[in-house]
Design an enzyme around this catalytic site. Structure first.
Site, mmCIF file in Angstrom:
data_model
loop_
_atom_site.group_PDB
_atom_site.id
_atom_site.type_symbol
_atom_site.label_atom_id
_atom_site.label_comp_id
_atom_site.label_asym_id
_atom_site.label_seq_id
_atom_site.Cartn_x
_atom_site.Cartn_y
_atom_site.Cartn_z
ATOM 1 N N ARG A 1 8.674 -3.621 3.103
ATOM 2 C CA ARG A 1 9.734 -3.389 4.091
ATOM 3 C C ARG A 1 10.306 -1.979 3.963
ATOM 4 O O ARG A 1 10.490 -1.268 4.954
ATOM 5 C CB ARG A 1 10.841 -4.429 3.917
ATOM 6 C CG ARG A 1 10.480 -5.827 4.410
ATOM 7 C CD ARG A 1 11.423 -6.877 3.838
ATOM 8 N NE ARG A 1 11.286 -8.170 4.484
ATOM 9 C CZ ARG A 1 10.347 -9.058 4.205
ATOM 10 N NH1 ARG A 1 9.438 -8.778 3.284
ATOM 11 N NH2 ARG A 1 10.298 -10.223 4.834
ATOM 12 N N GLN B 1 7.709 -13.618 9.278
ATOM 13 C CA GLN B 1 7.275 -12.223 9.305
ATOM 14 C C GLN B 1 7.253 -11.650 10.716
ATOM 15 O O GLN B 1 7.393 -10.433 10.890
ATOM 16 C CB GLN B 1 5.891 -12.089 8.663
ATOM 17 C CG GLN B 1 5.905 -12.357 7.165
ATOM 18 C CD GLN B 1 4.524 -12.333 6.548
ATOM 19 O OE1 GLN B 1 3.509 -12.157 7.246
ATOM 20 N NE2 GLN B 1 4.450 -12.520 5.234
ATOM 21 N N ASP C 1 6.348 -20.301 -0.711
ATOM 22 C CA ASP C 1 5.394 -19.729 -1.665
ATOM 23 C C ASP C 1 5.763 -20.107 -3.095
ATOM 24 O O ASP C 1 4.898 -20.425 -3.914
ATOM 25 C CB ASP C 1 5.345 -18.209 -1.511
ATOM 26 C CG ASP C 1 4.715 -17.795 -0.184
ATOM 27 O OD1 ASP C 1 3.980 -18.609 0.402
ATOM 28 O OD2 ASP C 1 4.975 -16.663 0.272
#
Length: 423
Positions: free
Chosen positions: A29, A170, A311
Site C-alpha cells: 500500500r 482488495q 488468512d
C-alpha cells in the site's frame, strides 16, 4: 524448488522472542501511495519478498523511481503522472499488487496490460474492472480474469463509484488508493459483504500518513481529490507473520515474545491472539511487544467467525488440531479465491495429519484425532505451507512438499522459526 522440509518437534516448552518482518500489506500500500506523491518518500522496515518485489517492478515500469538497495527504501513519486510501460506488468502471484496496479493503470494516458503467474490468473478481478468501466475507462479481459488490458485517459473522474467487495476487500483498497487523484471528489459505495474490513481500515490509515483524507459514510467512504504528499513511514511488523509463532507457543505450551507488536495493534490478524486467549493461552503486553504463553495442558475448542481475518484463520485451524474437542471456524468464504482454495487445501492438509475436517458452508469443522506425520501439500500457497509446518513442532515427520513457497511473503520463515525455539 528444494525437497520437502519441516520443523522438528520440541522436546519441552521453550521461551523465545521473535520480531516479525515488515507488513506485506502495508508495504505494498505504501509503495503505491508514495508513487502518487510528488517527491521522495522513505519507507522504514519495508518487507523484501516476492509480493513486494512485484509491486516495485510494476511501479518502476510506470516511471516511478524506487530504490530498495538500502534502508530505508526511497520512492520518488511523480504526482500521478504515470507513464505507459514498455511491456506487460507482472503481478507475479500477488493479488493485492495486481488489483492496485490495475487501478493505477487508469491514471496512465495509454495502454497497460497487467498479468500474473500461477493461480493469480484464476483469481477474480471483475468487480474492479466493472467499477473502472463505469468511470469510462476501457478495460479488456476474458471472464474478468488476468491478463487485463486497461486503456487509460490520464486520470479518473471520481464522483459516485460503486464496488462489490464480497469476494475481496482488495477491490475497495485499489479504488481508495487512486481516489485522491480523481478530477472530482469520490463517493465510494461499498456493496456486498464487508468481511475483511480491517484491511480497508489499514488502507485508510496509510493514506492518512501520506496526507489523504478518507471519511467513512453509512454506505462507504468519501475521499477528497487532494492528492498525496511525501511521507516517512515506519512499516509495522507483520501480524500476519506473527500468527505462526503465536500458534507455535499455543500448541507447545511455550512462551513467545512478539517484538514490535502491541496488544493495541489494529492489524486484522490480531484476532488470532484473541482467540488463542479464549483457547487457554495467556496474552500480555510488555515494553518490547506482546507475549503469548501456551497452556500447560490441552487447548479449549472454539466456535468462532473469522471473516475479518480469514488468512490468519488457517493458522488458527492448526491450533484446533490440538484442542480438547471439535472446533469450528466460520466466515471463510473468501478463502476459495486466494493463492489456492485455502478451505480445500487446509482440509486436505489437516486430514493428512490425522484430523477429521469438514467444510460446512464457509466454515472449517475440525475434530482432533490421534495425529501422525506426513508429507503435506502446500498447494503452492505460502500461508498453507507455513500454517501446516507449525504442526511439526508437535508431530514427528510433518514435511511441506514445496517449502520455498514461503518466499512469497516471508523468505526467512524456516530459519526464524527454527531459531525461535533456541530462545
Amino acid at each position: 524448488m528444494t525437497g520437502p522440509r519441516g520443523l522438528r518437534p520440541v522436546e519441552a516448552p521453550f521461551s523465545g522472542s521473535f520480531r516479525p518482518p515488515g507488513s506485506k500489506s502495508m508495504t505494498i500500500r505504501a509503495l503505491a501511495m508514495a508513487a502518487l506523491a510528488s517527491g521522495r518518500s522513505h519507507l522504514y522496515g519495508a518487507l523484501a519478498a516476492d509480493d513486494t518485489a512485484a509491486m516495485v517492478s510494476a511501479l518502476q515500469s510506470l516511471g516511478v523511481a524506487v530504490d530498495t538497495a538500502s534502508e530505508p527504501w526511497v520512492v520518488t513519486g511523480n504526482g500521478g503522472a504515470l507513464l505507459e510501460p514498455g511491456g506487460v506488468l507482472n503481478g507475479r502471484e500477488s493479488g493485492l499488487t495486481a488489483r492496485i496496479v490495475i487501478a493505477l493503470a487508469a491514471l496512465v494516458d495509454g495502454v497497460v496490460t497487467v498479468d500474473g503467474e500461477g493461480r493469480l490468473r484464476e483469481r477474480p478481478m471483475q468487480p474492479l474492472l466493472s467499477a473502472l468501466a463505469a468511470q469510462g475507462v476501457s478495460v479488456s479481459s476474458s471472464r474478468g480474469l488476468l491478463p487485463v488490458t486497461v486503456t487509460g485517459r490520464g486520470g479518473l473522474w471520481g464522483g459516485d463509484i460503486s464496488i462489490d467487495s464480497s469476494m475481496s476487500s482488495q477491490f475497495v483498497t485499489a479504488l481508495l488508493i487512486v481516489a485522491p487523484m480523481t478530477v472530482e471528489p469520490t463517493r465510494l459505495r461499498i456493496e456486498g459483504e464487508r468481511g475483511a474490513a480491517g484491511y480497508v481500515e489499514m488502507t485508510s490509515r496509510v493514506m492518512s500518513a501520506f496526507g489523504a483524507a478518507v471519511d467513512p459514510t453509512i454506505t462507504g467512504y468519501e475521499i477528497p481529490n487532494l492528492g498525496y504528499r511525501v511521507a516517512d513511514l515506519e512499516v509495522e511488523p507483520d501480524v500476519s507473520a506473527a500468527v505462526y509463532p503465536m500458534v507455535a507457543a499455543a500448541i507447545t505450551g511455550s512462551r513467545v515474545e512478539i517484538e514490535g507488536v502491541g496488544l493495541d495493534s489494529t492489524q486484522p490478524d490480531m484476532a488470532v491472539a484473541r482467540h488463542l486467549e479464549t483457547m487457554g493461552c495467556i496474552i500480555s503486553d510488555g515494553a518490547a511487544g506482546m507475549t503469548i504463553e501456551g497452556p500447560g495442558s490441552g487447548l479449549r475448542p472454539i466456535d468462532i467467525d473469522m471473516a475479518g481475518a480469514p488468512d490468519g484463520a488457517i493458522a488458527l485451524a492448526v491450533a484446533c488440531l490440538f484442542a480438547d474437542g471439535p472446533s469450528q471456524i466460520g466466515g471463510l468464504g473468501t478463502l476459495h479465491h486466494k493463492e489456492s482454495d485455502r478451505l480445500e487445501a487446509m482440509r486436505d492438509g489437516l486430514t493428512a495429519l490425522g484430523g477429521t475436517v469438514d467444510i460446512v458452508g464457509d466454515s472449517l469443522r475440525i475434530e482432533p484425532l490421534p495425529l501422525s506425520g506426513a508429507v503435506v501439500r502446500s498447494h503452492g500457497d505460502h500461508r498453507v505451507a507455513m500454517s501446516l509446518a507449525v504442526a511439526g513442532l508437535r508431530i514427528e515427520g510433518v514435511l511441506i512438499d514445496q517449502p520455498d513457497v514461503v518466499t512469497k511473503t516471508w523468505p526467512g520463515f524456516w530459519e526464524q522459526m527454527t531459531a525461535l525455539r533456541a530462545g
